[in-house]
Design an enzyme around this catalytic site. Structure first.
Site, short mmCIF file in Angstrom:
data_model
loop_
_atom_site.label_atom_id
_atom_site.label_comp_id
_atom_site.label_asym_id
_atom_site.label_seq_id
_atom_site.Cartn_x
_atom_site.Cartn_y
_atom_site.Cartn_z
N GLY B 143 -0.98 9.98 0.96
CA GLY B 143 -1.14 9.69 -0.46
C GLY B 143 -2.59 9.84 -0.87
O GLY B 143 -3.51 9.77 -0.05
N CYS B 144 -2.79 10.06 -2.15
CA CYS B 144 -4.15 10.28 -2.62
C CYS B 144 -5.02 9.04 -2.46
O CYS B 144 -6.16 9.12 -1.99
CB CYS B 144 -4.13 10.76 -4.07
SG CYS B 144 -3.16 9.74 -5.20
N TYR B 145 -4.51 7.88 -2.84
CA TYR B 145 -5.29 6.66 -2.66
C TYR B 145 -5.55 6.38 -1.18
O TYR B 145 -6.69 6.09 -0.79
CB TYR B 145 -4.57 5.46 -3.28
CG TYR B 145 -4.57 5.40 -4.80
CD1 TYR B 145 -5.75 5.35 -5.52
CD2 TYR B 145 -3.37 5.33 -5.51
CE1 TYR B 145 -5.74 5.26 -6.91
CE2 TYR B 145 -3.35 5.22 -6.89
CZ TYR B 145 -4.54 5.18 -7.60
OH TYR B 145 -4.52 5.08 -8.97
N SER B 148 -8.39 8.36 0.21
CA SER B 148 -9.72 7.88 -0.14
C SER B 148 -10.10 6.65 0.66
O SER B 148 -11.21 6.54 1.19
CB SER B 148 -9.80 7.61 -1.65
OG SER B 148 -9.00 6.51 -2.02
#
Lengths: 340, 340, 340, 340
Positions: B143-145, B148
């Protein structure tokens, strides 16, 4: 009543003027500036056409004398000297940082220079603070970030539901940095981009948050604060969390907030499941607040949206002034935001 | 090599195409969609003029067959069935959530429905993960979060410098929500406004972060995660903090990050005192990272900026594909962002 | 006086409510909606906390009956039927297009369906129009683009300084398109991007501009109109030009505008050399206007900024209502914008 | 080949570097600046991590000597002196205005100071211009606005379909104004706001548009040009119209454009009914173009979107350099934009 504004060419000054123009008890007196003295207000605040042709004066004792209220929207370190020339018959309202911190060491560490002492702190929603503000002749307007954090977490700390290890990450619109000509504040840099700054406890509002929360909690509270800039002109969205005290439930948490806020005119606890966005408060003196318990992580999480220039600065100032002058607290302050 | 993309009309699909058009080893094969099948790609991705006249097919086994790599950019719950029809000679890359979570209970709690099992996790920067990805025939894109957060905190946890009580607040551009027609995603609503959502442990990426950090830490890590929407199309700015382990100093912390990242092609530790902004990584497969110790609050604070569609989705996918296919890891992936 | 609003869940409805909440002569009566009937207003207009718990009714004759003023913020084609049920004792204000165009052929060409006839046109700044609006019981609120163009060019045409070949290019904020769920209105699409639409005489506001300018000029005026969407929620910036009549000078042009506008409460001719920006009028009922002669090209060029939702819709409506009801024209209408 | 860039700390310089980093035939040589000389490039262009540690030199003959190509991204008035020190063996590319205007009187009126003469004009899409650029050793890169206007209207004028009374209104992103520290370019001022500037024939790009269009038309063309700033970092959306020649039809107009553009690699005529948006070209060297006949108003209307920094400056420069050096015209230039 006549109000003077020192620093009328900046963003805080402009917002004070916007609000005072809509306030039934004030007329606008002297408007002063530093490097902009001598120019028309319209050159700096073209959204205030009524005052476009007013010429800015120098910020001196003479120009500020003879007003009922003097608002100081000056860089930090300048307020004490200006205020010294104004007697107690004048209500002096410092929108800067000079008179917020009680601890000289914190002042020295975060601002440097001489500590100017404290004035009554202009956040009426803090427990007991309305009493302090009534008949005050000097008011220290809170910082925009501390306003948001103290409103968001005070109910939890006042009810003993949160522990002392607070983490705050807040997104601010760029007007919080004022009209300073710095490359990172150029539209080309900020549009489409979010960035952090003053990370790791370096932001000057950190000790102010700790001072306020510690007072409410009755015990030292530490805050890890990270400010960020979001690509918007106005607004603060602060996400604030603290360890949940043993036994806290979602229900007890919500009840504590409902009780704490039920008579507050400007702090709005949103319906369950609705989370704040800054657009809810754009141009309004309101705060949009929501709280929940993160059971997985064991933290109370409160999120709050305010307009940094309104409730976070100029609106908060006028609210405290209303109290100090014995006027209705809500007088002249917008409850409605401008949206979309 | 020929690549097919299922879900080519969406934002992740468009970004995959943008990158594959610049990748020397790929030609674009089938492009499929659901409700948009039968329309020209140009109607959905006008920034890709080379492919404007390609017509979107239905997402079926037949249209996806015969490719070397198939990228799935589908709503969650759809990937397993599609992948089942593709043999191990095809590298299948799931940009959705279906094959990320190892714990069926976490899947059930956050997504519901049947757990599809896990595939090799496409975050090469995790310790040992490049080995896992080499010769993989199935890849679960993070996932993008989580991308990060795992990039931001893994060095601290790998070095034993951080404790388990993690707090993450992340601002995302709206493209993270895809091209869904929901009122709160309208431009009129998001421009000029920052808002929170899925607060209190409710966001589906939370268990994925915990899974990844726990593996690096070798012990359970809990994450309090608050996602927010910022008024920008692209980018994630994640502020991640954790209690500092005893004895950590700013210097030891920075050294740990320097050591961990010195060979990473895409994760850039910024010079001291410089903090990330998403504009640094706009359209690039890079992460801009900074870390410090908040001595006042006793927390390690790492801030990271990525482009949610590039490193956070499509770029991360291509990076893992490069590894799986034995190509140079950086092939075809932009190091330069588009700024200002 | 009691005011009802049909279409209270939309952007025009929300702006009407914002203004009426600040108007000393109105109380808010029925609030109605179509598909949102039955829901709380707070779900749609969270910036209006005073009305958050009001429940939206269906738009029927019964719910709208018994009010002094009924504002219709409905899709075009719906106003006539609703108005028919309301007697002349009710002031009905149509914020839609149904009663603006006098020419049935133009209505047929641009909107289609039956022509509903005209109502008094709610742009008080047009020559003689205040007389028309006094004691009106029906008001057709002008379109947002025509409001801007008619204010910008009427002084030139009224003074005979401009010829009939008008070219208008206007940038609008996305709220002008309402809260419709269309892909091109998503934040991800509009942020960072400006685009054109309805080019080449296709926009429905074109005949309304021509009708108004022709009336002022006393001769047919043709308008080449190109609307564009700018990445902002609110505001119209219209650049309007027309061939300069023989002998016009910069001075004679400015004098004509000064004379025409000197008593207008809401239209502000900016100081020479200052050009409009929409931020000057954000949330205000004002128009910021500037005009010059392009001697090189032989054209009068007027640029105007308004807030499409305030002066361009709801504020213009309330201004006309004030006149129709014999109230001071400026009552309850903000002169100050919200900036920065 | 080695390329030097004078003015590497600005927006045009950064964009040149972004493109050259992706160009297979160039290595980056000297990078120079004025007040930023001595600092790291990373402090100014953090989106270019590969070059972060390069130190900026002073802009002198010595630092620029010994390169195959020297790009000058300097304030106007500085290029001639720098170029004089570089022999004809060096291809000198002026991204500034100094060598664009053939008419000394126009130079004097709009820029002032001494006229530096003209260099081959770097807009390959103009009729015959590729021949001019082949083997050129000096190139004058067009202004960003003239690039957009000449691409939009040249096909109409070349085909004799448009008359001489041109009206252009263009919206530009703020990067067009460079990284200058001016109050009106602050993020707080530009976000949420569109404004006009240099209205009435005052913008310096006006005579450049007229020069180019007149050459194509074979007769003097006058342009009424109004530039506006839109709240975005990049992009120009130009709406260009001219009186339709007698007998023009929508079909003949479209055909003329199709014929003129069918071999152009970077100018994309959109499908009928689709209108340009700047997001289509973000970061790409493309132009998105549409044209129609406004039969009502009798005008040809062409709307074009480009990225002001790419096709409008740095990409256009590299495109001309490719031609001058005998490389494939499209080499190293992005066709794909970054969207959403």
């Amino acid at each position: 009543m006549r109000a003077a504004i020192a620093g009328a060419s900046g963003y805080a000054g402009g917002e004070l003027l916007r609000l005072l123009l809509g306030h039934p008890e004030f007329e606008i007196g002297a408007l002063t500036a530093a490097s902009s003295a001598g120019s028309r207000l319209g050159a700096h605040q073209p959204h205030l056409p009524q005052l476009a042709d007013r010429v800015l004066d120098d910020t001196t004792s003479a120009t500020l004398a003879g007003h009922d209220v003097v608002f100081l929207a000056l860089p930090h370190g300048h307020s004490a000297a200006v205020a010294a020339s104004l007697g107690e018959e004048t209500l002096v309202v410092d929108c800067g940082a000079d008179h917020r911190l009680a601890d000289p060491a914190a002042w020295q560490e975060f601002y440097g220079g001489e500590h100017a002492g404290t004035w009554p702190y202009g956040l009426p929603e803090l427990p007991g603070q309305r009493e302090v503000l009534r008949r005050a002749t000097r008011i220290a307007v809170p910082g925009c970030y501390p306003t948001s954090v103290l409103l968001a977490l005070s109910p939890a700390f006042a009810a003993g539901l949160a522990g002392h290890d607070v983490v705050v990450v807040a997104a601010s619109g760029t007007s919080g940095a004022g009209r300073s000509l710095k490359p990172h504040l150029l539209g080309s840099e900020v549009m489409g981009s979010a960035g952090a700054y003053a990370v790791g406890g370096a932001h000057r509002h950190t000790p102010e948050m700790e001072q306020g929360l510690s007072a409410v909690a009755g015990a030292p509270v530490r805050v890890s604060f990270t400010p960020t800039l979001a690509p918007m002109s106005r607004g603060i969205l602060a996400t604030c969390s603290a360890p949940a005290a043993p036994g806290v439930t979602k229900e007890s948490l919500r009840t504590a907030y409902e009780v704490a806020l039920k008579s507050e005119p400007f702090v709005k606890l949103l319906p369950e499941g609705v989370w704040p966005a800054t657009a809810m408060t754009y141009g309004a003196n309101t705060a949009a607040l929501q709280v929940t318990l993160d059971e997985r992580a064991g933290r109370v999480v409160a999120v709050i949206a305010i307009d940094n220039l309104t409730k976070g600065t100029a609106g908060g100032a006028v609210q405290s002034v209303n109290i100090a002058l014995g006027l209705p607290e809500e007088l002249g302050l917008p409850l409605t935001g401008v949206a979309p």
